[in-house]
Design an enzyme around this catalytic site. Sequence first.
Site, PDB file in Angstrom:
ATOM      1  N   ASP A   1      38.522  43.083  40.529  1.00  0.00           N
ATOM      2  CA  ASP A   1      37.679  44.159  40.036  1.00  0.00           C
ATOM      3  C   ASP A   1      38.433  45.497  40.037  1.00  0.00           C
ATOM      4  O   ASP A   1      39.104  45.830  41.018  1.00  0.00           O
ATOM      5  CB  ASP A   1      36.450  44.257  40.957  1.00  0.00           C
ATOM      6  CG  ASP A   1      35.398  45.199  40.427  1.00  0.00           C
ATOM      7  OD1 ASP A   1      34.821  44.901  39.373  1.00  0.00           O
ATOM      8  OD2 ASP A   1      35.153  46.239  41.076  1.00  0.00           O
TER       9      ASP A   1
ATOM     10  N   GLU B   1      51.570  31.806  48.803  1.00  0.00           N
ATOM     11  CA  GLU B   1      51.608  31.035  50.055  1.00  0.00           C
ATOM     12  C   GLU B   1      50.857  29.720  49.897  1.00  0.00           C
ATOM     13  O   GLU B   1      51.088  28.759  50.626  1.00  0.00           O
ATOM     14  CB  GLU B   1      50.935  31.820  51.201  1.00  0.00           C
ATOM     15  CG  GLU B   1      51.694  33.033  51.682  1.00  0.00           C
ATOM     16  CD  GLU B   1      50.836  33.902  52.622  1.00  0.00           C
ATOM     17  OE1 GLU B   1      49.822  33.412  53.183  1.00  0.00           O
ATOM     18  OE2 GLU B   1      51.182  35.096  52.784  1.00  0.00           O
TER      19      GLU B   1
HETATM   20  O1  TEU Z   1      33.626  47.408  36.226  1.00  0.00           O
HETATM   21  C1  TEU Z   1      34.557  48.422  36.029  1.00  0.00           C
HETATM   22  C2  TEU Z   1      34.316  49.349  34.859  1.00  0.00           C
HETATM   23  O2  TEU Z   1      34.746  50.462  34.863  1.00  0.00           O
HETATM   24  C3  TEU Z   1      33.647  48.917  33.618  1.00  0.00           C
HETATM   25  O3  TEU Z   1      33.533  47.574  33.446  1.00  0.00           O
HETATM   26  C4  TEU Z   1      32.355  49.616  33.325  1.00  0.00           C
HETATM   27  O4  TEU Z   1      31.311  49.133  34.104  1.00  0.00           O
HETATM   28  C5  TEU Z   1      31.990  49.408  31.883  1.00  0.00           C
HETATM   29  O5  TEU Z   1      33.060  49.740  31.133  1.00  0.00           O
HETATM   30  C6  TEU Z   1      30.812  50.238  31.457  1.00  0.00           C
HETATM   31  O6  TEU Z   1      30.515  49.965  30.145  1.00  0.00           O
HETATM   32  C7  TEU Z   1      33.692  46.637  37.381  1.00  0.00           C
HETATM   33  C8  TEU Z   1      32.588  45.609  37.387  1.00  0.00           C
HETATM   34  O7  TEU Z   1      32.773  44.731  36.302  1.00  0.00           O
HETATM   35  C9  TEU Z   1      31.266  46.309  37.355  1.00  0.00           C
HETATM   36  O8  TEU Z   1      30.190  45.443  37.236  1.00  0.00           O
HETATM   37  C10 TEU Z   1      31.156  47.119  38.634  1.00  0.00           C
HETATM   38  O9  TEU Z   1      29.994  47.885  38.615  1.00  0.00           O
HETATM   39  C11 TEU Z   1      32.361  48.043  38.817  1.00  0.00           C
HETATM   40  O10 TEU Z   1      33.604  47.411  38.564  1.00  0.00           O
HETATM   41  C12 TEU Z   1      32.413  48.554  40.228  1.00  0.00           C
HETATM   42  O11 TEU Z   1      32.767  47.532  41.109  1.00  0.00           O
END
Ligand code: TEU
Length: 547
Positions: free
Chosen positions: A207, A259
Amino acid sequence: MRAASPWWASTSIYQVYPRSFVDSNGDGIGDLPGVVSRLDHLVDLGVKALWLSPFFRSPQRDFGYDISDYRDVAPEYGTLDDAQRLIDEAHRRGLAVIFDLVLNHTSDQHPWFVESRASRTNPRADWYVWAEGSRDRRGRPVPPNNWRSELQLPRAWQWSHERQQWYLASFLSFQPDLNWRNPSVRAEMFDMVRMWLGRGVDGFRLDIFGSCMQDAALRDNAPWPTLYAGIPRVQTPNRTLNTDDCFALAGDLRAVCDEFGPDRILLGEVFGPSSVLRRYVSDGGRAGLHLVFLFDFLAARYSATAYRGLIARFERDFPPPMAPTYVLENHDRARSLSRVGGDLRKARVLATLLCTLRGVAVLYQGQEIGMENRYIPLADAKDPMAQTVARHLPEWLNQRLPERLNRDEVRSPMQWTAAPHAGFCPPDVAPWLPTHDNVLQRNVESQVRDPDSLLTWYRTLLALRAEREALREGRLELAADTARHVIRYDRVGEHERIVVVANLGDSLTEMRLGEGATLLAASDPGCGLNNGAVTLPPHTAAVALLG
Ligand code: TEU
Ligand code: CA
């Protein structure tokens, strides 16, 4: 003979958002036993891997992307035993399992942060990114620099009364960024990664990995706007995203993965120009990530010219042995069918490209049956990002945006049957989000039986991909001399050459493929192949074997 490429370079991944997949115990919330009960759907569809959005212990303010214990399962989703059973049951069916690692931040309810923010001197004081900032003339705290959060408008710094200091939150205010410069943080997080690898997971989706390490000197970002994968940014994140330290971290994480042998993989969610993203998967020979998502198709206009441009760019930036990772939908962005005005012909063209391009295909649950955005006004949003956006954006404007900003709209329950709540949960239970009212036509049960359904088309394509070495391993030759509305590429394997043709225009088109060409699959019964020429009605695609 050429060595076969590793499994992950041509795999197909199905994203499950567990909260919205299957509710097995009637509380209106999807759960891990629910996922296990429907693994056969993935097998029948023909995907090779399952990516599960986070199910770890969490206050669920960002529905699992705010973790309070990385080593345990949220009680509403099940138990550690359920997680193990999911891994084992998936493996028994030949599916690889990819978990979701949120390394950048924890929940502000995580005991580490609760401790960290309590004082400047506690044992975990340095586990998060704390900074002094300054004071204005009236003595009010001023953040240390100009960094904006990934939501763009809010700043990346949050004030802590307890410590009289700022903490960094690259995403939402309740998601404080971990301090990856702290050796104890690294050791603990790497150990947690080992725990899950030891339990058998085949890899991780990372993420917002590019946000993990910012400039150590906290220098300002460049104040001019920019655009990554169609998403506008108010400043250029040259000090906050994809820093050299982030690339080094990718290498260290890779070493932990290795690993456990050569087959465990890291798939990065990273944002940036593809020339920069490429560095995560090449990095001058230093082992980093295996794959990075390419999000450009989520934002591109439906047009042959736009898609041809993207394919050419990704082939150039990610040549073999690198593998582009194509995405049409996920739990954050508009449903692809909603982006093409609900036109199922176009969804079938997109499916064809996704499943026959070189590299990795990623599907989001429901994409295979043509699920669409389920409109939910910002004011009713459960999504914390939408709640933040609602403070800055009026509803009428949100409704006009092609890329609407309430992520609830793409997280409505998976549509299994035509029953109330689409078979997601028992009929007398309210699901955590309402189901779409197109459930009568768009559900797995009815589409399995329908030879003309989108689901059947996806199954045909994924079966073809499994069968044909050229579609998995072959190089890709993109034709440059096609008509404006046409995409054509050849997949050239050791023993066969397969051609993919798509007509994204509003009039019928014909193309010569050469004598001996035979049709393998077509998105529409109106497509035909006669005397070496293929006929494509508007918004159709075909796959043929060249003689
Ligand atoms: O998302 C990161 C992010 O910046 C984008 O996917 C953003 O939510 C999107 O462009 C808006 O349209 C990740 C995860 O996929 C998301 O669900 C989380 O909320 C976020 O990180 C925080 O962990
Ligand atoms: Ca449940």
